[in-house]
Write a protein that holds these residues in place. Structure first.
Motif, mmCIF file in Angstrom:
data_model
loop_
_atom_site.group_PDB
_atom_site.id
_atom_site.type_symbol
_atom_site.label_atom_id
_atom_site.label_comp_id
_atom_site.label_asym_id
_atom_site.label_seq_id
_atom_site.Cartn_x
_atom_site.Cartn_y
_atom_site.Cartn_z
ATOM 1 N N GLN A 116 0.827 -1.209 0.000
ATOM 2 C CA GLN A 116 0.000 0.000 0.000
ATOM 3 C C GLN A 116 0.860 1.259 0.000
ATOM 4 O OE1 GLN A 116 -3.780 -0.108 2.434
ATOM 5 N NE2 GLN A 116 -2.826 -1.996 3.207
ATOM 6 N N ASP A 117 2.041 1.166 0.596
ATOM 7 C CA ASP A 117 2.942 2.310 0.646
ATOM 8 C C ASP A 117 3.673 2.509 -0.686
ATOM 9 O OD1 ASP A 117 4.450 4.414 2.115
ATOM 10 O OD2 ASP A 117 6.144 3.059 1.724
ATOM 11 N N ARG A 118 4.156 1.408 -1.301
ATOM 12 C CA ARG A 118 4.972 1.520 -2.516
ATOM 13 C C ARG A 118 4.140 1.603 -3.807
ATOM 14 N NH1 ARG A 118 9.927 -0.694 -0.548
ATOM 15 N NH2 ARG A 118 9.975 0.071 1.615
ATOM 16 N N GLU A 119 2.904 1.175 -3.759
ATOM 17 C CA GLU A 119 1.979 1.240 -4.897
ATOM 18 C C GLU A 119 2.563 0.616 -6.168
ATOM 19 O OE1 GLU A 119 0.894 5.338 -5.258
ATOM 20 O OE2 GLU A 119 -0.507 5.238 -3.576
ATOM 21 N N PRO A 120 2.926 -0.666 -6.157
ATOM 22 C CA PRO A 120 3.472 -1.305 -7.366
ATOM 23 C C PRO A 120 2.371 -1.597 -8.384
ATOM 24 C CG PRO A 120 3.178 -2.931 -5.651
ATOM 25 C CD PRO A 120 2.816 -1.608 -5.026
ATOM 26 N N ASP A 121 2.803 -1.843 -9.616
ATOM 27 C CA ASP A 121 1.866 -2.255 -10.660
ATOM 28 C C ASP A 121 1.628 -3.763 -10.613
ATOM 29 O OD1 ASP A 121 1.753 0.387 -12.077
ATOM 30 O OD2 ASP A 121 3.886 -0.023 -12.341
ATOM 31 N N ILE A 122 2.675 -4.503 -10.243
ATOM 32 C CA ILE A 122 2.607 -5.970 -10.237
ATOM 33 C C ILE A 122 3.139 -6.498 -8.907
ATOM 34 C CG2 ILE A 122 3.408 -8.095 -11.376
ATOM 35 C CD1 ILE A 122 3.899 -6.374 -13.910
ATOM 36 N N VAL A 123 2.441 -7.454 -8.326
ATOM 37 C CA VAL A 123 2.901 -8.126 -7.101
ATOM 38 C C VAL A 123 3.082 -9.605 -7.412
ATOM 39 C CG1 VAL A 123 2.364 -8.763 -4.727
ATOM 40 C CG2 VAL A 123 1.758 -6.467 -5.576
ATOM 41 N N ILE A 124 4.296 -10.122 -7.187
ATOM 42 C CA ILE A 124 4.550 -11.568 -7.311
ATOM 43 C C ILE A 124 4.630 -12.132 -5.898
ATOM 44 C CG2 ILE A 124 6.125 -13.335 -8.173
ATOM 45 C CD1 ILE A 124 7.101 -11.344 -10.261
ATOM 46 N N MET A 170 -3.396 -11.980 2.129
ATOM 47 C CA MET A 170 -2.805 -10.676 1.822
ATOM 48 C C MET A 170 -3.526 -10.015 0.643
ATOM 49 S SD MET A 170 1.061 -9.794 0.504
ATOM 50 C CE MET A 170 0.667 -10.370 -1.166
ATOM 51 N N ILE A 171 -3.795 -10.802 -0.398
ATOM 52 C CA ILE A 171 -4.483 -10.249 -1.570
ATOM 53 C C ILE A 171 -5.879 -9.748 -1.186
ATOM 54 C CG2 ILE A 171 -5.495 -10.846 -3.817
ATOM 55 C CD1 ILE A 171 -3.114 -12.768 -4.212
ATOM 56 N N ALA A 172 -6.589 -10.520 -0.355
ATOM 57 C CA ALA A 172 -7.934 -10.105 0.082
ATOM 58 C C ALA A 172 -7.867 -8.781 0.829
ATOM 59 C CB ALA A 172 -8.547 -11.193 0.954
ATOM 60 N N MET A 173 -6.862 -8.627 1.723
ATOM 61 C CA MET A 173 -6.710 -7.370 2.460
ATOM 62 C C MET A 173 -6.452 -6.206 1.505
ATOM 63 S SD MET A 173 -4.585 -8.276 5.960
ATOM 64 C CE MET A 173 -3.375 -9.391 5.233
ATOM 65 N N LEU A 174 -5.590 -6.430 0.527
ATOM 66 C CA LEU A 174 -5.247 -5.365 -0.425
ATOM 67 C C LEU A 174 -6.429 -5.007 -1.321
ATOM 68 C CD1 LEU A 174 -1.652 -6.548 -1.359
ATOM 69 C CD2 LEU A 174 -2.237 -4.423 -0.178
ATOM 70 N N LYS A 175 -7.181 -6.021 -1.730
ATOM 71 C CA LYS A 175 -8.371 -5.749 -2.545
ATOM 72 C C LYS A 175 -9.387 -4.912 -1.769
ATOM 73 C CE LYS A 175 -7.656 -8.247 -6.392
ATOM 74 N NZ LYS A 175 -7.683 -7.707 -7.758
ATOM 75 N N ASP A 176 -9.562 -5.252 -0.488
ATOM 76 C CA ASP A 176 -10.484 -4.481 0.357
ATOM 77 C C ASP A 176 -10.023 -3.035 0.498
ATOM 78 O OD1 ASP A 176 -12.090 -6.671 0.705
ATOM 79 O OD2 ASP A 176 -11.257 -7.228 2.665
ATOM 80 N N ALA A 177 -8.694 -2.840 0.463
ATOM 81 C CA ALA A 177 -8.144 -1.493 0.601
ATOM 82 C C ALA A 177 -8.127 -0.744 -0.735
ATOM 83 C CB ALA A 177 -6.727 -1.561 1.173
#
Length: 526
Positions: free
Chosen positions: A44-52, A65-72
Motif C-alpha cells: 500500500q505504501d509503494r503502490e506497485p503495478d505488479i505483485v509476485i 494478503m491479496i484479500a486485504m489489499l483488494k479491500d483497501a
C-alpha cells in the motif's frame, strides 16, 4: 513498471530480483516482504503495478494478503507462485480475481512470459480507462458548452434557470463576478478546424489562468465564446490585457489572427447574457477599429456617445422595410439617411463609417450569425474589413449600404424566409413536437435564421413569458400526463421529456407544480 516481491524464502526473493533485472528491463523491483502482513502494509505504501507472491507464508498467506489489499482498493495485478499441490489455493485465487500463476521453481522464460503478459494486460486496461475518461470529459464538455450557450442566449428574464444551470455546470455564483468575451479568427469558419481547437483552448487557458473560472467553447464558425467567473476584484482592463497577450501568442505560435470583443463586468449571474451581448456588439466594431484588436464595450460606448446618431425613426423604418423585404422602400430610406448625413455636414471618413456601421447593425440585429455567415456576399460586406473600411465618401458608402441591404433581401428570398412568417408560432409548434430533444435557444435561432438574443426578447414580447419557461411548462405538462397514465419510473419520465439530469427534473417539477413527481403520482391516483 513497478514490481513488488513477497515470499517467506529470502533465496527465492533474491533469485527473482536477479532474473527480473537481467531479463525484464522494463520492470523495477520497488520492494520485498517475507510474510503476508508485512507485504500488505508495504504494498500500500509503494503502490506497485505488479505483485509476485507466494501462497504459503506465515502470519498471513498470499491469498489473505491479496484479500486485504483488494479491500483497501489496491489496483495492482497479482502473480501467484504455486506448486502442483496448491490447486485449492489457486482456485481461491481465481475467486479473488487473480489471473496469473507461475509454478515453483520459477524458470527465467516462464517468468519473462508471465510478467510480459501481465504488463500487456495492464497497458490494455489503462488504455480502456483512458478512453472512458476521455469520453466522460467530452460528455462533461458538451454539457458545459450547452449550459453556457443557454445562459448567454437566454437573456436576463431567466434568473431561476441561470442559477440552476450554474449549479449543474459546477460554476460558483456567490461572491463571483462575471464577464464575457467573443473572439473571432480571420479566415472563415474553416480556420478553427477541430484539430486546431485544442491548441487555441490551451492558449486561452494560459492567458487567463489568473482568473478562478474560465469557460470557453466554439460559439459559431470562427468565433469562440469565453465566460470568466472570478472574485470581486475582477477588472475589464485586466481581461483586455490578458486577451492582448492571447492575441499575440496565437499569432506568433499558431499563425492565427484574432480580434476580440469584451463585455462589461457584471455582479450577478443573470447578467452574463448581457455581458455577452455587449461583447458581440464590441466585436462588430472591428470594421472601425481594425482587425487584430481587442475592443471593450465601454470603449465603444464612449465612442458612440461622442458622435451624432441617425434619427431612430429612420432606423426603425429601414428595419421594418427590410422585414417586409421591400427593396424599393429600403433604397429610398437609405437615400433619406444619407441626405441627413449631408445636411449634418459629416465629412470625417471615420465618422461616416461608424454611422454606416450603426445603421447596418441596427437593421440586421434580428439576424443570426449563421444567417450572415452563410451568405458569401454578406460575409464579405458585414463580417469582414473588405467592405466599409475602404469607402471614404458619402456616395461610395451609400452604394455599399444599398448592396448590403439587397444582399440581405436576396438571402431571405433564397431561404424562403417569408415576411409573413410568424416566427414565434412556428417556434411554439416546433417545441410542442420536439420537446424531448435538445432544443436550446441557440439551436432554434439557427433553425429560423434569427439572432438568439433577439429571439429571446421577441418571445417574451409576443407571449408574455420567456422561452425557457414555455419549454419547461411543455415538458412538465407531458411529465404529468406520463405520471398519471403510465408506470414509468421517474428517471424514465425525466429522460422521455428531455431532461438527462433526474435531480434537475425533480426540482423543476416541484417548482412548477408545488409537489415532487412521486407525490403528484400518488395524488393523481387517489
Amino acid at each position: 513498471m513497478k514490481v513488488f516481491l513477497v515470499d517467506d524464502e529470502k533465496g527465492i526473493v533474491t533469485g527473482l530480483k536477479k532474473l527480473i533485472g537481467r531479463y525484464i528491463p522494463e520492470c523495477e523491483v520497488v520492494g520485498e516482504a517475507y510474510n503476508g502482513l508485512e507485504g500488505a502494509r508495504l504494498i500500500q505504501d509503494r503502490e506497485p503495478d505488479i505483485v509476485i507472491t507466494d501462497i504459503r507464508m506465515p502470519h498471513a498467506d498470499g491469498l489473505e494478503m491479496i484479500a486485504m489489499l483488494k479491500d483497501a482498493g489496491c489496483p495492482a495485478e497479482f502473480i501467484l507462485l504455486s506448486g502442483y499441490a496448491d490447486f485449492d489455493y489457486a482456485r481461491k485465487g481465481m475467486q479473488l480475481g487473480v489471473r496469473y500463476y507461475m509454478n515453483k521453481p520459477v524458470e527465467e522464460e516462464e517468468l519473462r512470459d508471465c510478467v510480459c503478459k501481465v504488463m500487456n494486460g495492464i497497458r490494455e486496461d489503462r488504455d480502456k480507462l483512458q478512453e472512458v475518461d476521455e469520453l466522460k470529459q467530452e460528455v462533461r464538455s458538451r454539457i458545459l458548452e450547452s449550459t453556457l450557450r443557454d445562459i448567454i442566449d437566454a437573456g436576463g428574464d431567466n434568473s431561476v434557470y441561470v442559477g440552476e444551470w450554474l449549479r449543474m455546470a459546477g460554476i460558483p455564483e456567490e461572491h463571483t463576478r462575471f464577464v464575457c468575451a467573443l473572439l473571432e479568427f480571420d479566415g472563415g469558419s474553416g480556420t478553427l478546424a477541430e484539430n486546431r481547437m485544442n491548441p487555441v483552448f490551451r492558449h486561452v487557458d494560459r492567458a487567463l489562468n489568473r482568473f478562478r473560472g474560465v469557460y470557453r467553447f466554439r460559439y459559431a464558425g470562427s468565433q469562440l465564446a469565453i465566460v470568466v467567473a472570478h472574485g470581486e476584484d475582477i477588472e475589464s482592463g485586466e481581461i483586455a490585457r490578458s486577451l492582448n497577450r492571447l492575441k499575440e501568442a496565437v499569432f506568433r505560435e499558431l499563425q492565427l489572427s484574432m480580434t476580440a470583443g469584451i463585455g462589461m463586468v457584471k455582479d450577478k449571474a443573470v447578467e452574463i447574457s448581457s455581458s455577452f451581448e455587449e461583447a458581440r456588439h464590441a466585436l462588430s466594431y472591428k470594421v472601425i477599429q481594425g482587425a487584430r484588436t481587442v475592443i471593450s464595450y465601454p470603449e465603444i460606448r464612449s465612442l458612440t456617445g461622442e458622435r451624432r446618431n441617425v434619427p431612430e425613426e429612420l432606423i426603425d423604418k429601414l428595419e421594418a422595410a427590410l422585414n417586409n423585404m421591400d427593396e424599393e422602400k429600403c433604397i429610398s430610406l437609405i437615400g433619406e439617411i444619407f441626405c441627413w448625413m449631408e445636411a449634418e455636414f459629416i465629412a470625417s471618413p471615420a465618422e461616416l463609417q461608424l454611422l454606416c456601421l450603426n445603421i447596418v447593425l441596427s437593421s440586421v440585429r434580428k439576424m443570426s450569425f449563421q444567417q450572415l455567415q452563410q451568405n458569401d456576399f454578406l460575409g464579405r460586406h458585414i463580417l469582414s474589413l473588405e467592405g466599409i473600411s475602404r469607402f471614404r465618401t458619402l456616395e461610395r458608402l451609400e452604394q455599399w449600404m444599398v448592396e448590403v441591404i439587397q444582399g440581405i433581401i436576396a438571402f431571405n428570398l433564397e431561404h424562403n424566409i417569408s415576411k409573413k412568417k410568424d416566427i414565434i408560432a412556428e417556434v411554439k409548434k416546433y417545441v410542442a413536437e420536439h420537446y424531448n430533444e435538445s432544443i436550446s435557444l441557440a439551436e432554434l435561432a439557427a433553425r429560423y435564421f434569427i439572432n438568439p438574443y433577439y429571439l429571446s426578447q421577441l418571445f417574451k414580447q409576443k407571449t408574455g413569458d420567456t422561452y425557457l419557461n414555455f419549454l419547461a411548462q411543455v415538458r412538465i405538462n407531458k411529465a404529468k400526463e406520463l405520471l398519471e397514465k403510465t408506470n414509468l419510473k421517474v428517471y424514465e419520465i425525466s429522460q422521455t421529456v428531455g431532461y438527462s439530469d433526474t435531480q434537475h427534473f425533480s426540482r423543476l417539477f416541484e417548482k412548477l407544480t408545488g409537489c415532487k413527481p412521486s407525490e403528484y403520482r400518488r395524488n393523481s391516483n387517489v
